[in-house]
Write a protein that holds these residues in place. Structure first.
Motif, PDB file in Angstrom:
ATOM      1  N   ARG A   1       0.836  -1.213   0.000  1.00 34.62           N
ATOM      2  CA  ARG A   1       0.000   0.000   0.000  1.00 34.62           C
ATOM      3  C   ARG A   1       0.868   1.259   0.000  1.00 34.62           C
ATOM      4  O   ARG A   1       0.553   2.251  -0.676  1.00 34.62           O
ATOM      5  N   GLU A   2       1.943   1.208   0.777  1.00 35.51           N
ATOM      6  CA  GLU A   2       2.856   2.353   0.842  1.00 35.51           C
ATOM      7  C   GLU A   2       3.555   2.574  -0.502  1.00 35.51           C
ATOM      8  O   GLU A   2       3.715   3.716  -0.956  1.00 35.51           O
ATOM      9  N   LYS A   3       3.946   1.476  -1.157  1.00 32.20           N
ATOM     10  CA  LYS A   3       4.594   1.569  -2.469  1.00 32.20           C
ATOM     11  C   LYS A   3       3.631   2.135  -3.515  1.00 32.20           C
ATOM     12  O   LYS A   3       4.030   2.926  -4.375  1.00 32.20           O
ATOM     13  N   ILE A   4       2.356   1.702  -3.438  1.00 28.56           N
ATOM     14  CA  ILE A   4       1.342   2.222  -4.369  1.00 28.56           C
ATOM     15  C   ILE A   4       1.191   3.730  -4.193  1.00 28.56           C
ATOM     16  O   ILE A   4       1.140   4.488  -5.171  1.00 28.56           O
ATOM     17  N   LYS A   5       1.138   4.141  -2.938  1.00 29.23           N
ATOM     18  CA  LYS A   5       0.992   5.570  -2.632  1.00 29.23           C
ATOM     19  C   LYS A   5       2.159   6.375  -3.210  1.00 29.23           C
ATOM     20  O   LYS A   5       1.964   7.421  -3.845  1.00 29.23           O
ATOM     21  N   LYS A   6       3.388   5.874  -3.007  1.00 27.55           N
ATOM     22  CA  LYS A   6       4.575   6.566  -3.508  1.00 27.55           C
ATOM     23  C   LYS A   6       4.609   6.586  -5.039  1.00 27.55           C
ATOM     24  O   LYS A   6       4.991   7.592  -5.656  1.00 27.55           O
ATOM     25  N   SER A   7       4.208   5.450  -5.646  1.00 27.04           N
ATOM     26  CA  SER A   7       4.189   5.370  -7.111  1.00 27.04           C
ATOM     27  C   SER A   7       3.155   6.324  -7.703  1.00 27.04           C
ATOM     28  O   SER A   7       3.412   6.968  -8.729  1.00 27.04           O
ATOM     29  N   GLU A   8       1.991   6.398  -7.068  1.00 27.65           N
ATOM     30  CA  GLU A   8       0.943   7.317  -7.548  1.00 27.65           C
ATOM     31  C   GLU A   8       1.406   8.767  -7.448  1.00 27.65           C
ATOM     32  O   GLU A   8       1.149   9.578  -8.353  1.00 27.65           O
ATOM     33  N   GLU A   9       2.089   9.093  -6.353  1.00 26.39           N
ATOM     34  CA  GLU A   9       2.619  10.455  -6.187  1.00 26.39           C
ATOM     35  C   GLU A   9       3.686  10.752  -7.231  1.00 26.39           C
ATOM     36  O   GLU A   9       3.737  11.858  -7.798  1.00 26.39           O
ATOM     37  N   ALA A  10       4.544   9.745  -7.497  1.00 24.70           N
ATOM     38  CA  ALA A  10       5.610   9.910  -8.493  1.00 24.70           C
ATOM     39  C   ALA A  10       5.017  10.124  -9.883  1.00 24.70           C
ATOM     40  O   ALA A  10       5.502  10.982 -10.660  1.00 24.70           O
ATOM     41  N   ILE A  11       3.966   9.378 -10.218  1.00 24.96           N
ATOM     42  CA  ILE A  11       3.310   9.513 -11.519  1.00 24.96           C
ATOM     43  C   ILE A  11       2.732  10.914 -11.690  1.00 24.96           C
ATOM     44  O   ILE A  11       2.891  11.555 -12.740  1.00 24.96           O
ATOM     45  N   LYS A  12       2.076  11.406 -10.641  1.00 29.90           N
ATOM     46  CA  LYS A  12       1.479  12.749 -10.700  1.00 29.90           C
ATOM     47  C   LYS A  12       2.543  13.816 -10.956  1.00 29.90           C
ATOM     48  O   LYS A  12       2.344  14.738 -11.752  1.00 29.90           O
ATOM     49  N   GLU A  13       3.686  13.687 -10.275  1.00 28.94           N
ATOM     50  CA  GLU A  13       4.761  14.660 -10.447  1.00 28.94           C
ATOM     51  C   GLU A  13       5.375  14.566 -11.841  1.00 28.94           C
ATOM     52  O   GLU A  13       5.687  15.592 -12.465  1.00 28.94           O
ATOM     53  N   LEU A  14       5.547  13.356 -12.347  1.00 28.81           N
ATOM     54  CA  LEU A  14       6.130  13.168 -13.677  1.00 28.81           C
ATOM     55  C   LEU A  14       5.200  13.679 -14.771  1.00 28.81           C
ATOM     56  O   LEU A  14       5.653  14.265 -15.767  1.00 28.81           O
ATOM     57  N   GLU A  15       3.884  13.434 -14.588  1.00 31.15           N
ATOM     58  CA  GLU A  15       2.912  13.869 -15.604  1.00 31.15           C
ATOM     59  C   GLU A  15       2.890  15.385 -15.760  1.00 31.15           C
ATOM     60  O   GLU A  15       2.557  15.908 -16.836  1.00 31.15           O
ATOM     61  N   LYS A  16       3.254  16.086 -14.688  1.00 33.19           N
ATOM     62  CA  LYS A  16       3.303  17.554 -14.748  1.00 33.19           C
ATOM     63  C   LYS A  16       4.412  18.039 -15.690  1.00 33.19           C
ATOM     64  O   LYS A  16       4.359  19.156 -16.210  1.00 33.19           O
ATOM     65  N   LEU A  17       5.432  17.188 -15.876  1.00 32.02           N
ATOM     66  CA  LEU A  17       6.603  17.572 -16.674  1.00 32.02           C
ATOM     67  C   LEU A  17       6.445  17.243 -18.152  1.00 32.02           C
ATOM     68  O   LEU A  17       7.276  17.646 -18.971  1.00 32.02           O
ATOM     69  N   ILE A  18       5.398  16.473 -18.490  1.00 31.91           N
ATOM     70  CA  ILE A  18       5.239  15.967 -19.869  1.00 31.91           C
ATOM     71  C   ILE A  18       4.142  16.746 -20.581  1.00 31.91           C
ATOM     72  O   ILE A  18       3.041  16.941 -20.026  1.00 31.91           O
ATOM     73  N   PRO A  19       4.384  17.175 -21.822  1.00 35.30           N
ATOM     74  CA  PRO A  19       3.342  17.863 -22.596  1.00 35.30           C
ATOM     75  C   PRO A  19       2.078  17.016 -22.689  1.00 35.30           C
ATOM     76  O   PRO A  19       2.153  15.797 -22.836  1.00 35.30           O
ATOM     77  N   VAL A  20       0.939  17.692 -22.637  1.00 35.67           N
ATOM     78  CA  VAL A  20      -0.348  16.994 -22.592  1.00 35.67           C
ATOM     79  C   VAL A  20      -0.557  16.091 -23.800  1.00 35.67           C
ATOM     80  O   VAL A  20      -1.025  14.961 -23.665  1.00 35.67           O
ATOM     81  N   ASP A  21      -0.185  16.585 -25.009  1.00 36.95           N
ATOM     82  CA  ASP A  21      -0.432  15.782 -26.217  1.00 36.95           C
ATOM     83  C   ASP A  21       0.402  14.497 -26.222  1.00 36.95           C
ATOM     84  O   ASP A  21      -0.076  13.422 -26.594  1.00 36.95           O
ATOM     85  N   ILE A  22       1.666  14.609 -25.764  1.00 39.73           N
ATOM     86  CA  ILE A  22       2.521  13.416 -25.700  1.00 39.73           C
ATOM     87  C   ILE A  22       1.987  12.438 -24.655  1.00 39.73           C
ATOM     88  O   ILE A  22       1.981  11.227 -24.875  1.00 39.73           O
ATOM     89  N   LEU A  23       1.519  12.976 -23.545  1.00 40.29           N
ATOM     90  CA  LEU A  23       0.971  12.131 -22.477  1.00 40.29           C
ATOM     91  C   LEU A  23      -0.263  11.375 -22.965  1.00 40.29           C
ATOM     92  O   LEU A  23      -0.452  10.199 -22.653  1.00 40.29           O
ATOM     93  N   GLU A  24      -1.104  12.065 -23.776  1.00 43.79           N
ATOM     94  CA  GLU A  24      -2.313  11.415 -24.313  1.00 43.79           C
ATOM     95  C   GLU A  24      -1.942  10.277 -25.269  1.00 43.79           C
ATOM     96  O   GLU A  24      -2.533   9.199 -25.231  1.00 43.79           O
ATOM     97  N   ILE A  25      -0.932  10.530 -26.107  1.00 47.31           N
ATOM     98  CA  ILE A  25      -0.473   9.491 -27.043  1.00 47.31           C
ATOM     99  C   ILE A  25       0.090   8.303 -26.269  1.00 47.31           C
ATOM    100  O   ILE A  25      -0.211   7.140 -26.545  1.00 47.31           O
ATOM    101  N   PHE A  26       0.917   8.618 -25.296  1.00 48.17           N
ATOM    102  CA  PHE A  26       1.540   7.581 -24.451  1.00 48.17           C
ATOM    103  C   PHE A  26       0.478   6.717 -23.756  1.00 48.17           C
ATOM    104  O   PHE A  26       0.550   5.486 -23.783  1.00 48.17           O
ATOM    105  N   ASN A  27      -0.514   7.372 -23.149  1.00 46.12           N
ATOM    106  CA  ASN A  27      -1.573   6.635 -22.429  1.00 46.12           C
ATOM    107  C   ASN A  27      -2.405   5.775 -23.371  1.00 46.12           C
ATOM    108  O   ASN A  27      -2.838   4.681 -23.007  1.00 46.12           O
TER     109      ASN A  27
END
Length: 240
Positions: A157-183
Motif C-alpha cells: 500500500r505504501e509503495k502504491i501511494k509513492k508510485s501514484e505520487e511519483a506519476i502525478k509529479e512526472l505527468e506535470k513535466l510531460i506535454p499533454v499531447d505526448i501524455l495522451e499518445i503515451f496513455n
C-alpha cells in the motif's frame, strides 16, 4: 531526465502499482488464514472433547475405585466371619465360602476395570499433550503468517501511494499531447514507451529500420517503433 525516461518511469511506477495491487487483492492470503484458522478450530474441538472424555473417565475411575474399596472391605468382613464366627457350622461355612469366592471374583473384575481406566486415562493424557503442542504451533503459525503477510500488504500500500505520487509529479513535466499518445498506446499494449538499445526496441525486442534511426538522429518530436508502435524517442522542444 529525458522525456522518454520520464515516460518509462511512469510506466515502471504503473507496473509497480499493478504488482502491489495483485498482492493486496491476492485471495491466497485470506484463504491460508482461513485454512489455518479452520485447522486450529478442529484441533481445539478435539482438545475439548479430550478434556470431556478425561473428566468422564475420572468420574468412572473414582466410582470404580470406591466400589473396589467397598468390595475389599466386604471381603474382609466375610473373611473375618468365615474364620471367626462360622465355627463348625458347615452350612454357614459353605455359604460364606461361596460368598467370599464370588466377592473375590467381583473384585478381580473391578480391579481389571480400574486398570483399563488408568490405561485409557494415560492414553488420553498423552493425546491431550500432543493436541496442546499442535494447538500452540497452529496459533503461532497463524499469527506469524498474519503478521508477515500483513506487513507485505502494508508495504505494498505504501509503495502504491509513492508510485501514484511519483506519476502525478512526472505527468506535470510531460506535454499533454505526448501524455495522451503515451496513455493511448499503454491502453492497447500495456506499455507505451521503450528504450532503443543497439537499434533494438526494448519493448518488442525487434530491430528498427534505418529510416526510424534516421528520424531519431534528426530528433523528430516523436518516433515510434516500426514493429510495436511504442514511443522510442520524443523531443519536447521540437515542433511538428
Amino acid at each position: 531526465m529525458s522525456l522518454l525516461k520520464q515516460l518509462i518511469e511512469i510506466q515502471d511506477n504503473k507496473k509497480n502499482i499493478a504488482v502491489c495491487s495483485n498482492l493486496i487483492n491476492n485471495h491466497e492470503y485470506t484463504g491460508n488464514l482461513k485454512r489455518v484458522k479452520k485447522e486450529f478450530d478442529m484441533e481445539k474441538s478435539k482438545f475439548k472433547n479430550n478434556e470431556s472424555e478425561m473428566s468422564n473417565l475420572r468420574n468412572k475411575y473414582q466410582m470404580a475405585s470406591s466400589n473396589l474399596n467397598n468390595d475389599k472391605d466386604e471381603l474382609e468382613k466375610i473373611k473375618f466371619e468365615l474364620y471367626n464366627n462360622a465355627g463348625s457350622d458347615l452350612k454357614l461355612i459353605d455359604a460364606l465360602q461361596k460368598k467370599f469366592n464370588k466377592k473375590q471374583e467381583g473384585i478381580k473384575i473391578v480391579d481389571n476395570q480400574v486398570l483399563k481406566l488408568l490405561e485409557q486415562e494415560e492414553k488420553l493424557s498423552s493425546e491431550k499433550e500432543s493436541l496442546k503442542i499442535k494447538l500452540s504451533k497452529l496459533k503461532n503459525d497463524f499469527y506469524t503468517y498474519k503478521n508477515t503477510e500483513g506487513k507485505k500488504i502494508n508495504d505494498a500500500r505504501e509503495k502504491i501511494k509513492k508510485s501514484e505520487e511519483a506519476i502525478k509529479e512526472l505527468e506535470k513535466l510531460i506535454p499533454v499531447d505526448i501524455l495522451e499518445i503515451f496513455n493511448k498506446i499503454c491502453s492497447s499494449k500495456g506499455t507505451g514507451a521503450a528504450e532503443l538499445r543497439d537499434n533494438i526496441c526494448s519493448g518488442c525486442k525487434v530491430k528498427v529500420s534505418s529510416m526510424t534511426i534516421d528520424n531519431v538522429n534528426k530528433q523528430q518530436r516523436i518516433v515510434y517503433c516500426d514493429n510495436c508502435g511504442r514511443i522510442i524517442y520524443c523531443n519536447e522542444k521540437k515542433n511538428f
